[in-house]
Design a protein around this motif. Structure first.
Motif, PDB file in Angstrom:
ATOM      1  N   ALA A  74       0.832  -1.208   0.000  1.00  0.00           N
ATOM      2  CA  ALA A  74       0.000   0.000   0.000  1.00  0.00           C
ATOM      3  C   ALA A  74       0.866   1.258   0.000  1.00  0.00           C
ATOM      4  N   GLU A  75       0.269   2.358  -0.435  1.00  0.00           N
ATOM      5  CA  GLU A  75       0.957   3.645  -0.431  1.00  0.00           C
ATOM      6  C   GLU A  75       0.726   4.413   0.870  1.00  0.00           C
ATOM      7  N   PHE A  76      -0.428   4.175   1.515  1.00  0.00           N
ATOM      8  CA  PHE A  76      -0.832   4.971   2.676  1.00  0.00           C
ATOM      9  C   PHE A  76      -1.579   4.067   3.651  1.00  0.00           C
ATOM     10  N   ALA A  77      -1.318   4.241   4.941  1.00  0.00           N
ATOM     11  CA  ALA A  77      -2.002   3.454   5.977  1.00  0.00           C
ATOM     12  C   ALA A  77      -2.479   4.394   7.064  1.00  0.00           C
ATOM     13  N   ALA A  78      -3.738   4.240   7.477  1.00  0.00           N
ATOM     14  CA  ALA A  78      -4.325   5.093   8.508  1.00  0.00           C
ATOM     15  C   ALA A  78      -4.964   4.240   9.583  1.00  0.00           C
ATOM     16  N   VAL A  79      -4.630   4.491  10.845  1.00  0.00           N
ATOM     17  CA  VAL A  79      -5.248   3.796  11.966  1.00  0.00           C
ATOM     18  C   VAL A  79      -6.149   4.780  12.693  1.00  0.00           C
ATOM     19  N   GLY A 102      -5.998   8.702  13.405  1.00  0.00           N
ATOM     20  CA  GLY A 102      -7.172   9.486  13.754  1.00  0.00           C
ATOM     21  C   GLY A 102      -8.292   9.284  12.748  1.00  0.00           C
ATOM     22  N   PRO A 103      -9.534   9.600  13.132  1.00  0.00           N
ATOM     23  CA  PRO A 103     -10.672   9.452  12.215  1.00  0.00           C
ATOM     24  C   PRO A 103     -10.500  10.239  10.919  1.00  0.00           C
ATOM     25  N   GLU A 104      -9.880  11.413  11.001  1.00  0.00           N
ATOM     26  CA  GLU A 104      -9.672  12.209   9.789  1.00  0.00           C
ATOM     27  C   GLU A 104      -8.731  11.487   8.826  1.00  0.00           C
ATOM     28  N   ALA A 105      -7.742  10.797   9.379  1.00  0.00           N
ATOM     29  CA  ALA A 105      -6.815  10.051   8.530  1.00  0.00           C
ATOM     30  C   ALA A 105      -7.516   8.907   7.819  1.00  0.00           C
ATOM     31  N   VAL A 106      -8.470   8.269   8.501  1.00  0.00           N
ATOM     32  CA  VAL A 106      -9.233   7.189   7.857  1.00  0.00           C
ATOM     33  C   VAL A 106     -10.060   7.753   6.705  1.00  0.00           C
ATOM     34  N   ALA A 125     -18.641   3.048  13.070  1.00  0.00           N
ATOM     35  CA  ALA A 125     -17.355   3.704  12.826  1.00  0.00           C
ATOM     36  C   ALA A 125     -17.043   3.776  11.339  1.00  0.00           C
ATOM     37  N   GLY A 126     -17.658   2.907  10.549  1.00  0.00           N
ATOM     38  CA  GLY A 126     -17.412   2.925   9.112  1.00  0.00           C
ATOM     39  C   GLY A 126     -18.248   3.920   8.345  1.00  0.00           C
TER      40      GLY A 126
END
Length: 408
Positions: A74-79, A102-106, A125-126
């Motif tokens: 992957a190019e980007f990962a957000a938790v 953070g939620p903004e990163a998701v 959450a989705g």
């Protein structure tokens, strides 16, 4: 070897000699560390040269997300949980994968330029990242049923305005989607999803109510995350899927049904006005609907064999017993009530299931707690129709607080 030659012949028939290969389909996977994310990774690995992964997102396990991001290149990962950022960053050290938390990163992960966004984050959450992808006009493969349960009218109206294609990834809705094809939805007399019956299909009501955590998590057919598995044991998942089907396919509640089918081979059936019945059948393995969505409208190998009906010998069906499985009845009532009832139902169920998994309440308490919480909100006039995602989340928050108060 013969089959390999035939496959090569078919491929050469589709792609002229010297033609440039088709570009990789760029994917985003929200919920990459869950069971759907794992199955997605298997399907991708089995189809080399078909896909590239733009971004992945997970909830709390930064280390697991880092491993999945590296596996998928992957190019980007957000938790979602900022407290897990250190584990994510450490796990990605030297990989070149960009990390955020953070939620903004998701939501940022959901908005990266991709051909298909897989929505597989469990629970409400989705909703926000999925809605962001829908509003941006991305094609979305929906494995998060709560998005439509909580804010179905808003999501579907937004998808229509943005020209968003929604591909159902849940096995039941995917089967229905394939069975409909190009047929006019107005010709549908009844749409039916199936339930395996879970581990308690033959149990008495008293025995079900007293079931332990371990018994409820022992699903006979499917391998799923704990929350979905508990929903399946009480048939709440079928109620949520009915609500999702209502929004996905635009059918009224009286043309939606559930039957128990222990073999989990038939996933959905459509009865048409002329008396025809078309069934969607597959082995009970999520890689089948995942492969269908990832490659749509093409077909790729999923790694799953089709059902051997002769070996199975028989397929059986029975009515769902709302007396022994009251959660399904609560969901049907919420579907018929409309407005904010499905949103409140989902919130109360999330809190109740978490409490059961934490051994704070019994299995039979889940449905009772959900019913009381939704009734409290109805009495207080709090079940208004959500006109936006923010309003849906507000109703969801209130329902969660009502449920926690009942727990306390």
């Amino acid at each position: 070897m013969v089959s390999a030659i035939k496959q090569a012949d078919r491929a050469s028939a589709r792609v002229p000699s010297g033609a440039a290969p088709a570009p990789l389909r760029r994917l985003t996977i929200l919920g990459a560390t869950g069971s759907i994310g794992g199955s997605c990774a298997q399907v991708i690995a089995a189809a080399p040269g078909k896909f590239s992964v733009v971004s992945v997102a997970g909830g709390r396990d930064g280390a697991a997300l880092a491993r999945r991001a590296i596996e998928l290149k992957a190019e980007f990962a957000a938790v979602a949980d900022p407290a897990s950022y250190a584990d994510l960053k450490s796990g990605l050290a030297g990989s070149g994968v960009e990390a955020a938390a953070g939620p903004e990163a998701v939501c940022e992960a959901a908005l990266r330029e991709a051909d298909l966004v897989v929505s597989a984050i469990v629970g409400a959450a989705g909703l926000e990242p999925t809605f962001a992808a829908v509003a941006a006009g991305r094609t979305v493969a929906l494995a998060n049923k709560e998005t439509l349960v909580c804010a179905g009218s808003v999501v579907m109206a937004t998808a229509a305005r943005a020209g968003t294609v929604l591909l159902p990834m849940d096995s039941e809705h995917n089967a229905l989607f394939q069975a409909i094809g190009s047929r006019d939805p107005d010709t549908i007399a009844m749409m039916t999803i199936t339930a395996s019956g879970g581990p308690f299909r033959d149990w008495s009501a008293d025995r079900i109510a007293a079931a332990t955590r371990e018994q409820a998590l022992a699903h006979p057919n499917w391998v799923m995350g704990p929350k979905v598995t508990i929903d399946s044991a009480g048939l709440m998942n079928k109620g949520l899927e009915l609500i999702e089907a209502h929004f996905l396919f635009g059918l009224p509640p009286d043309r939606l049904d559930v039957v128990v089918h222990p073999q989990s081979i038939v996933h959905g059936m459509i009865a048409f006005a002329d008396g025809s019945l078309i069934a969607g059948m597959a082995s009970p393995d999520m890689r089948t609907p995942i492969a269908h969505c990832l490659a749509y409208p093409e077909r790729i190998a999923s790694g799953v064999s089709p059902p051997d009906l002769a070996a199975l010998g028989r397929l059986t069906f029975e009515r769902a017993d709302l007396g022994r499985f009251p959660a399904l009845g609560l969901a049907i009532d919420a579907l018929r009530a409309g407005r904010g009832a499905p949103t409140a139902l989902n919130a109360a169920n999330e809190i109740a299931v978490a409490a059961f998994l934490d051994r704070r309440i019994g299995f039979g308490d889940i449905a009772r707690l959900v019913e009381r919480a939704v009734s409290m909100m109805e009495a207080a006039g709090e079940l208004m129709t959500p006109g936006s995602v923010a309003q849906a989340l507000a109703i969801h928050h209130i329902a969660g607080e009502r449920t926690r108060s009942l727990l306390a």
